[in-house]
Structure formats: structure tokens, C-alpha cells
Motif scaffolding. Structure first.
Motif, PDB file in Angstrom:
ATOM      1  N   PRO A 126      67.660  -2.124  69.733  1.00 38.14           N
ATOM      2  CA  PRO A 126      68.217  -3.434  70.463  1.00 38.14           C
ATOM      3  C   PRO A 126      66.742  -4.077  70.783  1.00 38.14           C
ATOM      4  O   PRO A 126      67.217  -5.560  70.770  1.00 38.14           O
ATOM      5  CB  PRO A 126      68.477  -2.755  71.994  1.00 38.14           C
ATOM      6  CG  PRO A 126      69.263  -1.596  71.511  1.00 38.14           C
ATOM      7  CD  PRO A 126      68.287  -0.937  70.450  1.00 38.14           C
ATOM      8  N   MET A 127      65.612  -3.887  71.079  1.00 40.11           N
ATOM      9  CA  MET A 127      64.662  -4.468  71.181  1.00 40.11           C
ATOM     10  C   MET A 127      63.766  -4.637  69.787  1.00 40.11           C
ATOM     11  O   MET A 127      63.537  -3.712  69.204  1.00 40.11           O
ATOM     12  CB  MET A 127      63.371  -4.016  72.249  1.00 40.11           C
ATOM     13  CG  MET A 127      64.091  -4.344  73.642  1.00 40.11           C
ATOM     14  SD  MET A 127      62.942  -3.656  74.737  1.00 40.11           S
ATOM     15  CE  MET A 127      61.401  -4.615  74.295  1.00 40.11           C
ATOM     16  N   LEU A 128      63.223  -6.128  69.252  1.00 36.75           N
ATOM     17  CA  LEU A 128      62.398  -5.949  68.032  1.00 36.75           C
ATOM     18  C   LEU A 128      61.419  -6.711  68.424  1.00 36.75           C
ATOM     19  O   LEU A 128      61.272  -7.682  69.252  1.00 36.75           O
ATOM     20  CB  LEU A 128      63.342  -6.786  67.017  1.00 36.75           C
ATOM     21  CG  LEU A 128      64.584  -5.932  66.485  1.00 36.75           C
ATOM     22  CD1 LEU A 128      65.415  -6.797  65.659  1.00 36.75           C
ATOM     23  CD2 LEU A 128      64.108  -4.511  65.865  1.00 36.75           C
ATOM     24  N   ASP A 129      60.285  -6.600  67.538  1.00 38.34           N
ATOM     25  CA  ASP A 129      58.986  -7.195  67.689  1.00 38.34           C
ATOM     26  C   ASP A 129      59.362  -8.705  67.299  1.00 38.34           C
ATOM     27  O   ASP A 129      59.639  -8.776  66.100  1.00 38.34           O
ATOM     28  CB  ASP A 129      57.947  -6.714  67.132  1.00 38.34           C
ATOM     29  CG  ASP A 129      56.770  -7.484  67.006  1.00 38.34           C
ATOM     30  OD1 ASP A 129      56.389  -8.149  66.453  1.00 38.34           O
ATOM     31  OD2 ASP A 129      55.738  -6.985  68.204  1.00 38.34           O
ATOM     32  N   VAL A 230      59.656  -2.531  64.885  1.00 43.85           N
ATOM     33  CA  VAL A 230      60.091  -1.653  65.706  1.00 43.85           C
ATOM     34  C   VAL A 230      58.767  -0.907  66.220  1.00 43.85           C
ATOM     35  O   VAL A 230      58.146  -0.074  65.547  1.00 43.85           O
ATOM     36  CB  VAL A 230      61.112  -0.526  65.342  1.00 43.85           C
ATOM     37  CG1 VAL A 230      61.508   0.620  66.381  1.00 43.85           C
ATOM     38  CG2 VAL A 230      62.442  -1.156  64.987  1.00 43.85           C
ATOM     39  N   SER A 231      58.405  -1.011  67.379  1.00 46.21           N
ATOM     40  CA  SER A 231      57.404  -0.513  68.005  1.00 46.21           C
ATOM     41  C   SER A 231      57.500   0.694  68.760  1.00 46.21           C
ATOM     42  O   SER A 231      58.766   1.071  69.270  1.00 46.21           O
ATOM     43  CB  SER A 231      56.407  -1.381  68.836  1.00 46.21           C
ATOM     44  OG  SER A 231      57.445  -1.679  70.037  1.00 46.21           O
ATOM     45  N   PRO A 232      56.593   1.511  69.175  1.00 46.03           N
ATOM     46  CA  PRO A 232      56.710   2.792  69.974  1.00 46.03           C
ATOM     47  C   PRO A 232      57.397   2.321  71.254  1.00 46.03           C
ATOM     48  O   PRO A 232      58.255   3.025  71.653  1.00 46.03           O
ATOM     49  CB  PRO A 232      55.457   3.257  70.034  1.00 46.03           C
ATOM     50  CG  PRO A 232      54.515   2.852  68.902  1.00 46.03           C
ATOM     51  CD  PRO A 232      55.034   1.533  68.444  1.00 46.03           C
ATOM     52  N   GLU A 233      57.098   1.219  71.701  1.00 42.25           N
ATOM     53  CA  GLU A 233      57.791   0.826  73.040  1.00 42.25           C
ATOM     54  C   GLU A 233      59.364   0.597  72.692  1.00 42.25           C
ATOM     55  O   GLU A 233      59.949   0.948  73.378  1.00 42.25           O
ATOM     56  CB  GLU A 233      57.158  -0.435  73.598  1.00 42.25           C
ATOM     57  CG  GLU A 233      57.803  -0.924  74.821  1.00 42.25           C
ATOM     58  CD  GLU A 233      57.065  -2.120  75.078  1.00 42.25           C
ATOM     59  OE1 GLU A 233      57.575  -2.961  76.266  1.00 42.25           O
ATOM     60  OE2 GLU A 233      56.253  -2.854  74.463  1.00 42.25           O
ATOM     61  N   ASN A 234      59.624  -0.044  71.574  1.00 40.77           N
ATOM     62  CA  ASN A 234      60.962  -0.349  71.229  1.00 40.77           C
ATOM     63  C   ASN A 234      61.679   1.308  71.186  1.00 40.77           C
ATOM     64  O   ASN A 234      62.829   1.265  71.629  1.00 40.77           O
ATOM     65  CB  ASN A 234      61.089  -1.085  69.967  1.00 40.77           C
ATOM     66  CG  ASN A 234      60.452  -2.412  70.228  1.00 40.77           C
ATOM     67  OD1 ASN A 234      59.999  -2.698  69.098  1.00 40.77           O
ATOM     68  ND2 ASN A 234      60.422  -3.006  71.244  1.00 40.77           N
ATOM     69  N   VAL A 235      60.930   1.837  70.619  1.00 34.44           N
ATOM     70  CA  VAL A 235      61.628   3.331  70.347  1.00 34.44           C
ATOM     71  C   VAL A 235      61.939   4.015  71.702  1.00 34.44           C
ATOM     72  O   VAL A 235      63.013   4.708  71.947  1.00 34.44           O
ATOM     73  CB  VAL A 235      60.566   4.434  69.479  1.00 34.44           C
ATOM     74  CG1 VAL A 235      61.207   5.693  69.607  1.00 34.44           C
ATOM     75  CG2 VAL A 235      60.609   3.803  68.150  1.00 34.44           C
ATOM     76  N   ARG A 236      61.066   4.013  72.748  1.00 39.65           N
ATOM     77  CA  ARG A 236      61.355   4.491  74.125  1.00 39.65           C
ATOM     78  C   ARG A 236      62.489   3.729  74.676  1.00 39.65           C
ATOM     79  O   ARG A 236      62.967   4.503  75.488  1.00 39.65           O
ATOM     80  CB  ARG A 236      59.899   4.356  74.883  1.00 39.65           C
ATOM     81  CG  ARG A 236      58.640   5.216  74.640  1.00 39.65           C
ATOM     82  CD  ARG A 236      57.530   5.453  75.559  1.00 39.65           C
ATOM     83  NE  ARG A 236      57.080   3.954  75.524  1.00 39.65           N
ATOM     84  CZ  ARG A 236      55.922   3.770  74.662  1.00 39.65           C
ATOM     85  NH1 ARG A 236      55.324   4.666  73.670  1.00 39.65           N
ATOM     86  NH2 ARG A 236      55.266   2.541  74.755  1.00 39.65           N
ATOM     87  N   HIS A 237      62.553   2.503  74.634  1.00 39.88           N
ATOM     88  CA  HIS A 237      63.487   1.751  75.068  1.00 39.88           C
ATOM     89  C   HIS A 237      64.831   2.116  74.464  1.00 39.88           C
ATOM     90  O   HIS A 237      66.027   2.463  75.157  1.00 39.88           O
ATOM     91  CB  HIS A 237      63.290   0.126  74.882  1.00 39.88           C
ATOM     92  CG  HIS A 237      64.477  -0.594  75.370  1.00 39.88           C
ATOM     93  ND1 HIS A 237      65.186  -1.253  74.626  1.00 39.88           N
ATOM     94  CD2 HIS A 237      64.876  -0.879  76.714  1.00 39.88           C
ATOM     95  CE1 HIS A 237      66.234  -2.094  75.262  1.00 39.88           C
ATOM     96  NE2 HIS A 237      65.908  -1.889  76.558  1.00 39.88           N
ATOM     97  N   PHE A 238      64.888   2.242  73.469  1.00 40.71           N
ATOM     98  CA  PHE A 238      66.096   2.875  72.514  1.00 40.71           C
ATOM     99  C   PHE A 238      66.456   4.378  73.248  1.00 40.71           C
ATOM    100  O   PHE A 238      67.667   4.508  73.499  1.00 40.71           O
ATOM    101  CB  PHE A 238      65.695   2.875  71.046  1.00 40.71           C
ATOM    102  CG  PHE A 238      66.909   3.634  70.436  1.00 40.71           C
ATOM    103  CD1 PHE A 238      68.233   2.920  70.136  1.00 40.71           C
ATOM    104  CD2 PHE A 238      66.893   4.877  69.916  1.00 40.71           C
ATOM    105  CE1 PHE A 238      69.217   3.490  69.349  1.00 40.71           C
ATOM    106  CE2 PHE A 238      68.095   5.355  69.206  1.00 40.71           C
ATOM    107  CZ  PHE A 238      69.124   4.744  68.945  1.00 40.71           C
TER     108      PHE A 238
END
Length: 276
Positions: A126-129, A230-238
């Protein structure tokens, strides 16, 4: 595999299908600006493992029809997929890369009834760089005048993906190009595609987040370790949105995970499908 047509939402959709139609099904949905040929040997690996595979061209891509009004909104792409799923004998697993992943996520998360058995998102959350997204879209729209040859297109891809070894043959790339009457090669998709998607008010994280919270089937996120989107932060958010989801990082791969490391990608998907 053989080519088969499906009815989308007002358009005819083209897919390559293979395997036993009575076996559990998997629908492969490529990324924006790609075609059903983008999966490398993944379709073959799934068929050999006993799955019935439908590798679909999204609307305006490959051999699926182009929308006469240039409408490639997410609502219509979701409607296309829902229509195709109704034509299958059972609920399939959905494996979607980038745009295909977003369409899959919305289809699973916004449809009241269960329409899929599993969900695999390939390098999309859902979040992308935003910088990475701009780079991908920039490449996809950078050649409006096409290419003088397949080799020229191969040079452009090699410059964009310097981490990927250049293939010895351009046969695979040629399937993603269309030779027009002017003698030039163009990407095998409607050039109006990205203009509509970027202008769409639906292209927002909030909608994807809401859909993710509604996912009620086993889910897997496969990320390219060198992903520009997709950053590690985006992964955690997912994983906060879908706590039960599994996650695999594929070393040596960027956003085009299946193209960069098809062996590792296919193994991760097969392991998930067998174990979930």
C-alpha cells in the motif's frame, strides 16, 4: 500453454493457460507496462507442480483489448479481474506483480465474497517509495517514438537494469514489443495507460490500506531485496495491516523480481502455495 480469451468488463482479455483445468488454479497478473510473458519459467514450474495456470494480459496490455476511451482506472481493472474469476471453476490463488498486485489486492479486499484462495503480492505494498515509483514510470514512458530495432530496446532495458545480466537472446523481449506499420517497435501496451493511472484519484495508499485490512485469505509478500519501490519500512507497514501475512526477500532482485531471479521467486511462491 495455449492462448485463451476471457471476457473482461466490456473488453476481451487474453491469457496463456496450462495444466489440468480440474487442478487448483493460479492466476498470474503482470506489472504495468508488461505482458503475460513477464513471468519467465514460473508458469511452467507451477504447471509441473500440479497447478492450473492462467497468465493474464491486463486491459491495454499485450493481446488483451485496448479500452476505446483509454480508461485504465483501477475500478475497471478490478472489474476485469472479477469477471475473469467468475469464469473459472474454482477460487484461484492470485499472484500479482506491481500494478497486477494492486489490482489483486483491491479485488480480494474490496469484494464481499471470497473470490481467491490465496494472495501473493510481488514487490508492491500500500505504501510505495515515491522516487522509485517516479523512476519506474519514467522508464515506461520514456520512449514514445518507439525503437528502430529490438536490439535498441534491449539496450534501453540493459541501461535501466544494470544489475541484471543481459540475456543472450532478445526473443523474450520481442514478445513485449509490437512492430507497427511505421517499421518501429513499441512497447506492447496502450501508451494512454499511465496517464490515466497517474491522474486517477484512486491511486492512493488509503484505498490499498483499507483493502489490505479486509484480506481474509493467506497472503505472501515477495520483495526484491534491491527494490526501488518497496522499502523495509513499507514492508513493516504491510505486515501491520495483514499480521498473518508471510514475507520473503529475494536477494539479487530489484522491482522486477520474477525477471531478475526467477528461480528464487518461483521457489518462494511454490513453497507458499504448498504450505498455506
Amino acid at each position: 500453454m495455449k492462448t485463451q480469451r476471457f471476457q473482461g468488463h466490456g473488453l476481451q482479455m487474453t491469457a496463456d493457460v496450462g495444466g489440468d483445468p480440474t487442478s487448483p488454479a493460479v492466476v498470474l497478473l503482470h506489472g504495468g507496462g508488461q505482458t503475460r510473458h513477464a513471468w519467465g519459467s514460473t508458469a511452467r514450474a507451477l504447471i509441473e507442480a500440479g497447478w492450473y495456470v492462467i497468465s493474464l494480459d491486463l486491459r491495454g496490455h499485450g493481446d488483451s483489448e485496448w479500452d476505446p476511451n483509454g480508461d485504465y482506472s483501477l475500478d475497471l481493472q478490478v472489474a476485469d479481474l472479477r469477471s475473469v474469476l467468475k469464469q473459472l471453476p474454482s477460487r484461484p490463488a492470485l499472484v500479482g506483480a506491481s500494478l497486477g498486485g494492486l489490482v489483486s489486492l483491491l479485488t480480494v479486499g474490496e469484494t464481499p465474497e471470497l473470490v481467491a484462495s490465496r494472495l501473493v503480492l510481488v514487490d508492491v505494498t500500500p505504501m510505495l517509495d515515491p522516487e522509485g515509483e517516479a523512476r519506474v514510470l519514467g522508464f515506461m514512458t520514456a520512449y514514445p517514438q518507439g525503437f528502430s530495432s529490438v536490439e535498441e530496446a534491449a539496450d534501453a532495458v540493459a541501461a535501466y537494469l544494470p544489475h541484471r545480466p543481459r540475456p543472450s537472446s532478445t526473443t523474450g523481449l520481442q514478445r513485449n514489443l509490437r512492430l507497427r506499420s511505421d517499421g518501429r517497435y513499441y512497447w506492447h501496451w496502450d501508451p494512454r495507460l499511465f496517464d490515466r493511472l497517474r491522474a486517477s484519484p484512486q491511486f492512493q495508499a488509503a484505498r490499498y490500506e483499507a483493502a489490505a485490512r479486509n484480506v481474509r485469505v493467506p497472503a505472501l509478500l515477495v520483495r526484491g531485496q534491491q527494490s526501488e519501490l518497496v522499502s523495509p519500512e513499507n514492508v513493516r507497514h504491510f505486515l501491520d495491516l495483514i499480521p498473518s501475512a508471510r514475507y520473503v526477500d529475494v536477494a539479487g532482485a530489484g522491482h522486477m523480481v520474477a525477471g531478475d531471479r526467477n528461480d528464487a521467486f518461483s521457489a518462494a511462491v511454490l513453497h507458499f502455495l504448498k504450505s498455506s
